[in-house]
Each structure stands twice: as structure tokens, then as C-alpha cells.
Design an enzyme around this catalytic site. Sequence first.
Site, short mmCIF file in Angstrom:
data_model
loop_
_atom_site.label_atom_id
_atom_site.label_comp_id
_atom_site.label_asym_id
_atom_site.label_seq_id
_atom_site.Cartn_x
_atom_site.Cartn_y
_atom_site.Cartn_z
N ASP A 67 -7.83 -15.03 -11.99
CA ASP A 67 -6.55 -14.74 -12.65
C ASP A 67 -5.74 -16.01 -12.84
O ASP A 67 -6.14 -17.09 -12.42
CB ASP A 67 -5.77 -13.68 -11.85
N ASN A 136 0.51 -5.48 -1.76
CA ASN A 136 0.74 -4.25 -2.53
C ASN A 136 -0.58 -3.62 -2.98
O ASN A 136 -0.58 -2.68 -3.77
CB ASN A 136 1.64 -4.55 -3.74
N HIS A 138 -3.02 -5.20 -4.69
CA HIS A 138 -3.61 -5.71 -5.93
C HIS A 138 -4.87 -6.51 -5.66
O HIS A 138 -5.08 -7.04 -4.58
CB HIS A 138 -2.60 -6.52 -6.76
N GLU A 143 -2.39 -4.85 -10.73
CA GLU A 143 -1.26 -4.41 -9.92
C GLU A 143 -1.27 -2.89 -9.71
O GLU A 143 -1.98 -2.17 -10.42
CB GLU A 143 0.04 -4.81 -10.63
C1 GLP Z 1 -2.20 -13.92 -5.53
C2 GLP Z 1 -3.51 -14.00 -6.30
C3 GLP Z 1 -4.46 -12.94 -5.85
C4 GLP Z 1 -4.60 -13.00 -4.34
C5 GLP Z 1 -3.30 -12.73 -3.68
C6 GLP Z 1 -3.36 -12.74 -2.17
O1 GLP Z 1 -1.35 -12.95 -6.03
N1 GLP Z 1 -3.31 -13.89 -7.72
O2 GLP Z 1 -5.70 -13.09 -6.49
O3 GLP Z 1 -5.53 -12.08 -3.91
O4 GLP Z 1 -2.39 -13.69 -4.13
O5 GLP Z 1 -3.07 -13.99 -1.68
P1 GLP Z 1 -3.18 -14.47 -0.21
O6 GLP Z 1 -4.64 -14.73 0.02
O7 GLP Z 1 -2.38 -15.76 -0.17
O8 GLP Z 1 -2.65 -13.41 0.66
#
Ligand code: GLP
Length: 245
Positions: A67, A136, A138, A143
Site C-alpha cells: 500500500d 482497527n 485493517h 479499512e
Molecule cells: C499501516 C500500514 C499497514 C500496516 C499497519 C500496522 O497502516 N499501511 O499495512 O499493517 O500500519 O502497522 P504496525 O506494524 O506499525 O502496527
Amino acid sequence: MEVKIFDDYNTMSATAADIIIDCVKNKPNALLCFPTGNTPLLSYKLLAEKKREHHIDFTKCFCIGLDEWLGVPPEVKGSCSYDLHEHVFEPLGIKELQIHLFTGITNDTKAECRTMNELVRKHEGIDCLLAGIGINGHIGFNEPGSDISMEAHEQLLHPTTLASGQNYFRAATKLEKGITLGMAQVMASKRFLLLANGTPKAAIIKTALEGEVTNQVPASYVRRCENSIVLIDKDAASLLENKWN
Ligand code: GLP
């Protein structure tokens, strides 16, 4: 779906790195998909170490990003492009010719999505996709409430994602939308590795693995996926009631 619970972040990350290495050993020209976020950082470090130590050949594989934040240029630390170069592509010696990422700077997100979808199709799907989970629920920027049947698409970001997103940037950054692979592509991956560690992820891991399968929690669809492996440490697993291991 397989669930593996580890004593710590270290063993969880080492297993993720080993699964990626096995994938590349079995299919040198594999299509690999990498996420950003804090969760996979140790997996990336161990992946680069194991690659050097065991002389694993990554020269034939192709890499895509899960993403990107729309509106954020790739030279800004915190953009997925910048972070993937820093933590994955440079340490692994992956060349630009082996990489395709969503760009955050575009006025034609439909074309961006089309290009990504065609690339995934040309490779006959993703061989190994790694993902973290948002608090959340995702996956990438799919989302809560997203249409699960979608391929790559633009996505208005959820307030939780916008708030936690600021943590990846050096300065306050205007965030509103993202561009992401869709759940259809995530779920069709030949290996879908979902990683989570730490107590802040315990509640969403419980909801995703033991609650209802619903598009309000895109990560809950990991259970509908035969090729998925959920790798979690015991803190992220601390609220689970079923015996998973
Ligand atoms: C961001 C990324 C996601 C990722 C999420 C969780 O929003 N776009 O792909 O899974 O963060 O991040 P973290 O690993 O820092 O908890």
C-alpha cells in the site's frame, strides 16, 4: 488458516523470514509483497541476515508494496516507498527493475491500480504476501467496511489509521487517503502471512480470529484463506480463548 504462537517477537520474526526464504528457494522468480509498519521490521532485518548467511538468491524475484499513502512523495521518510527501500530492498540488494510500488503522487489512481492489477495477473498471483494488522483490523489499507472482493483501489482512511499513521513520519503530515492491494488479491496469495506482536494488538487479534468474519474487520477474512499463516507472539495472543497451537 494456520496460527502459530511464539514466545517472543524474535522467534516470530525469524519464522516469517524463514517462510519468505523458503518461498524464494522453491520459486526463485516468486512475486513477493511487502508491507510497512513496525511489526515486520525485525523480520526484514533477519531476512537480510539469513540471505547473506545462506547465500539466498533474490535476483530473480519481483517485489511489490502492499500500500501507499496518497499525496506523500516517495522521498519522504514514512512513505511506504521510502521505508520499503530502507528496510527491505536495499538490505536485500533488490534492484529497481525488480520492484513495482504504488506511487503516492498521482492524479490517476485508477491507472495506478490497473497497472498493479495487471502486474499481479501477469505473475499469476502473489507467491508470498506479508501483512501486519491495524488496531482497527485493517490489512494494508483495506479499512473497516471495505469491499472484500476488490482488487487494488483508492481508500479513504479510517480515523485510527490517520492517527497512528502520523507515527511513521518525522513531522506532521497531511494524510487522508491511501492506495492498496485489495483483499481479493491478499486472499488469493499462495502464502498470506499475517504478523502481530505486542499487547496493543491483542484485542484486534482476538476479534479477527475469534469474532465474526466481517468486512468491518478485514483481517477476519484470514480465516477464509487456506494459504494463510498467522504468526503472533504470546502478548498479541494473550486474549485468545481457543487453543490454537
Ligand atoms: C499501516 C500500514 C499497514 C500496516 C499497519 C500496522 O497502516 N499501511 O499495512 O499493517 O500500519 O502497522 P504496525 O506494524 O506499525 O502496527
